[in-house]
Design an enzyme around this catalytic site. Sequence first.
Site, PDB file in Angstrom:
ATOM      1  N   HIS A 111     -23.860  -6.657  17.658  1.00 16.77           N
ATOM      2  CA  HIS A 111     -22.991  -7.173  18.716  1.00 16.77           C
ATOM      3  C   HIS A 111     -21.528  -6.781  18.460  1.00 16.77           C
ATOM      4  CE1 HIS A 111     -26.306 -10.314  18.884  1.00 16.77           C
ATOM      5  NE2 HIS A 111     -26.295  -9.852  20.119  1.00 16.77           N
ATOM      6  N   LEU A 163     -24.401 -13.888  16.938  1.00 14.83           N
ATOM      7  CA  LEU A 163     -23.846 -12.534  16.870  1.00 14.83           C
ATOM      8  C   LEU A 163     -23.987 -11.913  15.487  1.00 14.83           C
ATOM      9  CD1 LEU A 163     -20.609 -13.268  18.946  1.00 14.83           C
ATOM     10  CD2 LEU A 163     -22.815 -12.380  19.776  1.00 14.83           C
ATOM     11  N   SER A 210     -30.998  -7.486  14.560  1.00 14.49           N
ATOM     12  CA  SER A 210     -31.528  -8.276  15.662  1.00 14.49           C
ATOM     13  C   SER A 210     -31.314  -9.745  15.326  1.00 14.49           C
ATOM     14  CB  SER A 210     -33.023  -7.987  15.828  1.00 14.49           C
ATOM     15  OG  SER A 210     -33.637  -9.024  16.567  1.00 14.49           O
TER      16      SER A 210
END
Length: 276
Positions: free
Chosen positions: A37, A33, A182
Amino acid sequence: MKIITDIDEMKQFSRNLKKASKKVSLVPTMGKLHAGHKKLVEEAKKYGETVVSIFVNPLQFAPNEDFDNYPRDIEKDAEILSDMNVSCLFYPPSDIVKNTETFLINPKYSGMLEGVFRPEHFQGVLTVVMKLFCIADPDFAFFGLKDYQQYVLIKKMAEDYFLGVKIIPVETVREKCGLAMSSRNVYFGEEDKKRACAFYGALKKTADLFKGGEKSSEKLTSFVIKELINAGFAIDYAKITDEGLGGGKTDAERGDILLAAVRFKGVRLLDNIYFI
Ligand code: PAF
């Protein structure tokens, strides 16, 4: 925070929330994460009791892709989610996809853009997301706009199957330099990561060119391609389309979106920008 690994227990957890007149927000993730997120989770919490699923889905990786090496850190992820006061972490076993015989596809949209380079990818995504929806039965589900085509496909799936889940898109979170967050950014060394920032830079310059009056899709596309090549990226695609992925016109319009995928130092990067 409850940690659930069992399918029936997850179903029951969701049922109990609904019995207590609570709404269920689902954030499907593949873990490792990051700030992107966290933004999804923050949004989800505004809508209901939040369930975050972590599952690295083998169905959406081709045999030559990075399934085995995909970054994983379940202990750290659980700590992050617990600190964010998430109601539940759903961490299912690989059983949820093992022996699957029924797959979901969208013949119109699965094969374009990303689908040209990753032919089975969206079949894997739609199939696992449908499974997660069947298990967690969410009222709301949250998807990042970085994966724009994925968002559109999941929204269409939810509509096609009358799923009663509202698909909520969430803005892309970026590093200071513009690089979209990402999980795969961990593959970069510091220097290469800096250079990768030029990807969003090229998209932004193109959107600015549009804003400044250039409307020709062909000219805007040539511009972004040149910028990307000059910055050292190998381009999979760079396309301007309307927001429903219906295709582009001779002249780009406000609300259109420029979608691109490039490869840099062995890492595949995906990003997009709206023309405003
Ligand atoms: O965007 C992702 O992380 C994945 O594609 C998803 C939606 C969790 C499905 O595996």
